[in-house]
Design a protein around this motif. Sequence first.
Motif, mmCIF file in Angstrom:
data_model
loop_
_atom_site.group_PDB
_atom_site.id
_atom_site.type_symbol
_atom_site.label_atom_id
_atom_site.label_comp_id
_atom_site.label_asym_id
_atom_site.label_seq_id
_atom_site.Cartn_x
_atom_site.Cartn_y
_atom_site.Cartn_z
ATOM 1 N N THR A 1 0.831 -1.205 0.000
ATOM 2 C CA THR A 1 0.000 0.000 0.000
ATOM 3 C C THR A 1 0.863 1.251 0.000
ATOM 4 O OG1 THR A 1 -2.005 -0.928 1.004
ATOM 5 C CG2 THR A 1 -1.520 1.378 1.484
ATOM 6 N N GLU A 2 1.972 1.220 0.712
ATOM 7 C CA GLU A 2 2.854 2.390 0.762
ATOM 8 C C GLU A 2 3.381 2.749 -0.624
ATOM 9 O OE1 GLU A 2 2.309 0.812 4.650
ATOM 10 O OE2 GLU A 2 3.057 -0.191 2.846
ATOM 11 N N VAL A 3 3.758 1.741 -1.403
ATOM 12 C CA VAL A 3 4.257 1.999 -2.756
ATOM 13 C C VAL A 3 3.166 2.610 -3.617
ATOM 14 C CG1 VAL A 3 5.045 0.890 -4.889
ATOM 15 C CG2 VAL A 3 6.076 0.255 -2.698
ATOM 16 N N ALA B 1 -2.503 15.138 -2.791
ATOM 17 C CA ALA B 1 -1.309 14.361 -3.113
ATOM 18 C C ALA B 1 -0.331 14.343 -1.940
ATOM 19 C CB ALA B 1 -0.634 14.942 -4.353
ATOM 20 N N LEU B 2 -0.109 15.491 -1.331
ATOM 21 C CA LEU B 2 0.810 15.562 -0.196
ATOM 22 C C LEU B 2 0.290 14.758 0.989
ATOM 23 C CD1 LEU B 2 1.784 19.340 -0.398
ATOM 24 C CD2 LEU B 2 3.255 17.369 -0.918
ATOM 25 N N ASN B 3 -1.025 14.744 1.168
ATOM 26 C CA ASN B 3 -1.607 13.952 2.253
ATOM 27 C C ASN B 3 -1.422 12.456 2.005
ATOM 28 O OD1 ASN B 3 -3.060 13.782 4.766
ATOM 29 N ND2 ASN B 3 -4.833 13.097 3.579
ATOM 30 N N MET B 4 -1.573 12.041 0.732
ATOM 31 C CA MET B 4 -1.366 10.637 0.407
ATOM 32 C C MET B 4 0.105 10.247 0.636
ATOM 33 S SD MET B 4 -4.394 9.549 -0.599
ATOM 34 C CE MET B 4 -4.574 8.287 -1.849
ATOM 35 N N LEU B 5 1.019 11.145 0.266
ATOM 36 C CA LEU B 5 2.430 10.875 0.506
ATOM 37 C C LEU B 5 2.720 10.802 2.012
ATOM 38 C CD1 LEU B 5 3.992 13.174 -2.221
ATOM 39 C CD2 LEU B 5 3.977 10.665 -2.202
ATOM 40 N N ARG B 6 2.061 11.670 2.778
ATOM 41 C CA ARG B 6 2.227 11.644 4.235
ATOM 42 C C ARG B 6 1.736 10.314 4.796
ATOM 43 N NH1 ARG B 6 -0.819 11.840 8.400
ATOM 44 N NH2 ARG B 6 -2.666 12.195 7.099
ATOM 45 N N GLU B 7 0.597 9.812 4.264
ATOM 46 C CA GLU B 7 0.072 8.512 4.694
ATOM 47 C C GLU B 7 1.091 7.412 4.436
ATOM 48 O OE1 GLU B 7 -3.187 6.973 5.548
ATOM 49 O OE2 GLU B 7 -3.492 8.901 6.509
ATOM 50 N N ALA B 8 1.758 7.494 3.268
ATOM 51 C CA ALA B 8 2.711 6.447 2.912
ATOM 52 C C ALA B 8 3.949 6.468 3.798
ATOM 53 C CB ALA B 8 3.120 6.615 1.453
ATOM 54 N N LEU B 9 4.368 7.659 4.187
ATOM 55 C CA LEU B 9 5.633 7.802 4.886
ATOM 56 C C LEU B 9 5.487 7.821 6.400
ATOM 57 C CD1 LEU B 9 7.222 10.470 2.522
ATOM 58 C CD2 LEU B 9 7.630 7.999 2.541
ATOM 59 N N SER B 10 4.245 7.935 6.883
ATOM 60 C CA SER B 10 4.046 8.022 8.336
ATOM 61 C C SER B 10 4.077 6.632 8.976
ATOM 62 C CB SER B 10 2.714 8.691 8.638
ATOM 63 O OG SER B 10 1.636 7.922 8.133
#
Length: 271
Positions: free
Chosen positions: A109-111, A262-271
């Motif tokens: 999911t992160e990818v 988009a930034l929120n989705m990236l934050r979800e991936a990296l958090s």
Amino acid sequence: MSAELVWFAAGLIGAGLLAGFVGGLFGIGGGVVVVPALYFVLTALGVPEDIRMHVAVGTSLSTIISTSWRSLAAHTKAGAVDYDILKAWAPWITVGALLGAVAAGFASTEVLLIVFGAGLLLIAAQMGLGTPDWRVAQAMPTGAPRAALGGGIGFFSAMMGIGGGAFGVTLMTLCGRPIHRAVATASGFGAAIALPATLGYVVAGWGREGLPPYSLGFVSVPGLLALAALTAITAPVGARLSHRLPQLTLKRAFAGLLALVALNMLREALS
């Protein structure tokens, strides 16, 4: 009806109505709205983290099957589709879409969140900063560059759950195609992506634990039916308003919203 299904239905209704309206207003695929909306609805419903982005992307792609073919038929009737480009590019786009669906089946999911977030940032930048007058070439690429670019459009569109219109229109206008021809022809890109990619997500998710009710692999059947119906209702409304509202101002504002998503989705991936 269980509370889970009520919330799922409410999320689908909101995503479908908004996706159709945005698609009609700005001429972009509804996947940029549907995927993040479905992801957060599935999160609220407790769908396991390791499959929720896969379901959001697979379901989004399934809705593009019918909408892209209807759009292609309408543009063909108007004589706006460049079939020379479509016939040359569609095979590579289809191969890329199949490879993207296979890759998504193995991806975490992160990818998928990172691919979606990065791709959405590019779309937001193009909407907010780009103009149809920009040119990098006077003709579409051929040979190996065409294969690479076509495969790339299919691959990343399949991993993001979008129809390829945003990437396709940008490429064609940068290569000298008029914007109305680019939009019409890019509807065929969606047709080349949606069916093979959807089948890939069905196969990749078959038998997985924790799927939403009535799913075929990573494709939610209630999601497909609801979103297809709802986008058809609001897309004409958005299309009519697009001729009455200040398009440039709206596009830039919407691009800003997409960038935040988009930034929120990236934050979800990296958090």
